[in-house]
Design a protein around this motif. Structure first.
Motif, short mmCIF file in Angstrom:
data_model
loop_
_atom_site.label_atom_id
_atom_site.label_comp_id
_atom_site.label_asym_id
_atom_site.label_seq_id
_atom_site.Cartn_x
_atom_site.Cartn_y
_atom_site.Cartn_z
N ARG A 38 0.84 -1.20 0.00
CA ARG A 38 0.00 0.00 0.00
C ARG A 38 0.87 1.23 0.00
O ARG A 38 1.98 1.21 0.51
N ILE A 40 1.42 5.44 0.97
CA ILE A 40 1.26 6.22 2.20
C ILE A 40 -0.12 6.85 2.19
O ILE A 40 -0.60 7.29 1.15
N ARG A 42 -3.33 9.09 4.63
CA ARG A 42 -3.81 9.77 5.83
C ARG A 42 -4.70 8.83 6.62
O ARG A 42 -4.63 8.76 7.83
N VAL A 45 -6.15 2.31 5.51
CA VAL A 45 -6.57 1.63 4.29
C VAL A 45 -6.12 0.17 4.40
O VAL A 45 -5.00 -0.10 4.84
N LYS A 58 -11.22 1.92 2.81
CA LYS A 58 -10.63 3.13 3.40
C LYS A 58 -11.60 3.70 4.41
O LYS A 58 -12.76 3.95 4.09
N VAL A 83 -9.43 4.29 -9.77
CA VAL A 83 -9.92 3.07 -9.14
C VAL A 83 -11.45 3.04 -9.20
O VAL A 83 -12.10 4.08 -9.20
N PRO A 114 2.05 0.74 -5.93
CA PRO A 114 2.28 2.06 -5.34
C PRO A 114 3.73 2.45 -5.58
O PRO A 114 4.59 1.57 -5.67
N ASN A 156 -0.94 9.35 -4.44
CA ASN A 156 -2.34 9.28 -4.83
C ASN A 156 -2.52 8.73 -6.24
O ASN A 156 -3.57 8.89 -6.85
N VAL A 171 -5.97 7.31 -7.58
CA VAL A 171 -6.49 6.44 -6.52
C VAL A 171 -7.21 7.24 -5.44
O VAL A 171 -8.10 6.74 -4.79
N ASP A 172 -6.86 8.51 -5.28
CA ASP A 172 -7.44 9.29 -4.17
C ASP A 172 -8.11 10.53 -4.74
O ASP A 172 -7.46 11.46 -5.19
N GLU A 174 -10.40 12.37 -3.02
CA GLU A 174 -11.06 13.06 -1.92
C GLU A 174 -11.10 14.58 -2.09
O GLU A 174 -12.08 15.24 -1.76
N1 LIG Z 1 -8.44 0.43 -5.26
C1 LIG Z 1 -7.15 0.40 -4.88
N2 LIG Z 1 -6.29 -0.44 -5.52
C2 LIG Z 1 -5.00 -0.49 -5.15
N3 LIG Z 1 -4.47 0.23 -4.16
C3 LIG Z 1 -5.27 1.07 -3.47
C4 LIG Z 1 -6.65 1.20 -3.79
N4 LIG Z 1 -7.20 2.10 -2.95
C5 LIG Z 1 -6.20 2.51 -2.13
N5 LIG Z 1 -5.04 1.91 -2.44
C6 LIG Z 1 -3.75 2.07 -1.77
O1 LIG Z 1 -3.94 2.75 -0.55
C7 LIG Z 1 -3.19 3.96 -0.52
C8 LIG Z 1 -3.97 5.03 0.20
O2 LIG Z 1 -5.19 5.32 -0.45
P1 LIG Z 1 -5.72 6.82 -0.52
O3 LIG Z 1 -7.04 6.80 -1.16
O4 LIG Z 1 -4.68 7.71 -1.11
O5 LIG Z 1 -5.89 7.16 1.04
P2 LIG Z 1 -5.79 8.60 1.75
O6 LIG Z 1 -7.02 9.36 1.35
O7 LIG Z 1 -5.78 8.26 3.18
O8 LIG Z 1 -4.54 9.28 1.28
C9 LIG Z 1 -2.92 4.29 -1.97
O9 LIG Z 1 -1.71 4.99 -2.12
C10 LIG Z 1 -2.82 2.93 -2.61
O10 LIG Z 1 -1.50 2.40 -2.49
#
Ligand SMILES: Nc1ncnc2c1ncn2[C@@H]1O[C@H](COP(=O)(O)OP(=O)(O)O)[C@@H](O)[C@H]1O
Ligand SMILES: [Mg+2]
Length: 428
Positions: A38, A40, A42, A45, A58, A83, A114, A156, A171-172, A174
């Motif tokens: 995974r 990094i 916040r 996850v 998450k 994603v 990642p 992200n 991936v993020d 938000e």
């Molecule tokens: N659908 C997914 N497939 C693969 N890896 C994922 C997926 N969702 C999250 N991750 C992993 O989890 C990490 C954190 O997700 P993220 O949405 O960026 O969380 P945050 O909002 O806390 O930063 C990502 O960098 C990725 O490595």
């Protein structure tokens, strides 16, 4: 408040119901979890098993969870690589009835890495340039669609192999915002955030000794800006041609297609004296070759892989002059394309034992074989047939890269790993 699972696909809630929603995500027992790398984050996850799927779970507050879910659905409709959102779970409580945070569930993006795991083995600068390219393309696609990311960074983003290069996935979401169109100021702001984030992430890697000594974190952060700006300019600039030179317009459209983009509409205006023509393309989504390959063959691949496979398909088609005259059916591209899949693509990929394929999907494997064919043919100074290429690849290339292909550390295909061993070596 009762536990509620909102999903678009009616089959998903049932699969997700078995997960231990009454426990904080950090306390989920091992047997629910899948230990994949995974990035990094916040929030907490975790990857969990849901039926035959691996999902990313998450934990975050209800409002941002619902918002991110909607944003990801929007990106999905726009065909942007991101994603897949599967569900949001709200109304969670623990054993004593205390509320727990909501969760957003996305489908684990198969074959993705990642960036931290990609840097576990020191990444060559050439590979890093490829990552920046992929990220710049993603940001341009988002901006063309009116999406301001608000937090573009390596953490992200997920990267997937794409014919020796990479395809970047968001991936993020938000912090994202959608608009009918982004102003230059909004785009600049978003790009600047990307630059600062990436330089910061590379500085961290440098501090932990994981960065190639020749890589300057600040310069690499600026590189994303350079690549973004060049691509944006290429996709959106207005061209002016002498009247009567309509083929210039065709040329520009071809060039845009080569870059992987399609032109949805265009404005063509003649100057008042009729001497010149102004042409403004409205570029829509990338994935030009992807869609073409899918239509012709049913193969669903990344964009660069599609371009590669289409080239091979085309040159194979040119050698197929054995169709019966007067039988127009066999000459249709779709028919030939299906024959190519059946007689060339599938048998070639199947000739590689599955346990030696590592994390490469069939399209990436085929790309590697084409690279190897090119290398062998150059060395021999004549064409080498695919059967020979496959044998040589299995005997001489795969054994040397098997370790590097394990999903956790495999940063690139063998051609990229083994700079110089095959034709895609560094500098090629
Ligand atoms: N659908 C997914 N497939 C693969 N890896 C994922 C997926 N969702 C999250 N991750 C992993 O989890 C990490 C954190 O997700 P993220 O949405 O960026 O969380 P945050 O909002 O806390 O930063 C990502 O960098 C990725 O490595
Ligand atoms: Mg994040």
């Amino acid at each position: 408040m009762a536990l509620q699972i909102s999903a678009t696909n009616p089959e998903h809630p049932a699969l997700l119901l078995d997960l231990p929603w009454q426990l904080p995500l950090e306390e989920w027992p091992e047997h629910y979890l899948v230990p994949l790398p995974r990035g990094i984050s916040r929030h907490v996850v975790r990857y969990a098993r849901a039926g035959a799927e691996v999902v990313a779970v998450k934990e975050l507050a209800e409002r941002p969870a619902l918002r991110e879910y909607e944003l990801l659905r929007g990106l999905d409709r726009l065909n942007i690589p991101a994603v897949d959102p599967l569900a949001v779970v709200t109304g969670r409580t623990d054993g004593s009835g205390e509320p727990l945070e909501s969760v957003l569930i996305t489908r684990h993006l198969g074959g993705s890495m990642p960036y931290r795991s990609m840097f576990e083995t020191t990444m060559r600068p050439a590979t890093m340039h490829r990552l920046m390219d992929a990220l710049a393309v993603l940001l341009v696609r988002l901006h063309l669609a009116g999406f301001a990311w608000g937090d573009c960074s390596l953490s992200n983003t997920l990267f997937r192999r794409d014919a020796g290069a990479y395809a970047a996935y968001l991936v993020d979401a938000e912090t994202g915002e959608t608009h009918p169109q982004l102003s230059p100021g909004q785009r600049e702001y978003d790009l600047d955030l990307a630059r600062v984030n990436i330089s910061g992430e590379l500085l961290d890697l440098e501090a932990s000794g994981a960065l190639h000594p020749s890589v300057d974190p600040i310069e690499f952060g600026m590189e994303i800006c350079g690549r973004y700006t060049a691509l944006w300019q290429e996709l959106t600039r207005t061209s002016v041609y002498p009247a009567g030179k309509h083929h210039y317009i065709d040329r520009r459209i071809r060039r845009l297609n080569e870059l992987g983009f399609d032109v949805a509409e265009m404005q063509i205006a003649h100057s008042s004296n009729g001497d010149t023509v102004t042409f403004v393309p409205k570029v829509v989504d990338a994935g030009h070759h992807q869609r073409q390959l899918l239509r012709l063959t049913g193969l669903d691949t990344e964009e660069n892989q599609a371009r590669r496979l289409l080239n091979d398909l085309e040159s194979w088609m040119a050698t197929q002059d054995d169709h019966a005259p007067g039988d127009p059916l066999t000459t249709r591209p779709e028919v030939l394309a299906h024959r190519w899949v059946r007689d060339v693509f599938r048998p070639t990929v199947r000739a590689i034992p599955p346990d030696l394929r590592g994390s490469m999907d069939p399209a990436e494997l085929y790309h590697e074989l084409l690279e190897h064919r090119w290398y062998l043919s150059e060395r021999a100074q004549h064409d080498i047939d695919l059967d020979t290429v496959v044998r040589d690849y299995v005997a001489n290339i795969l054994p040397t890269v098997r370790d590097a292909l394990s999903p956790s550390t495999g940063a690139a295909g063998p051609a990229a790993q083994n700079g110089g061993t095959t034709a895609t070596g560094e500098g090629a």
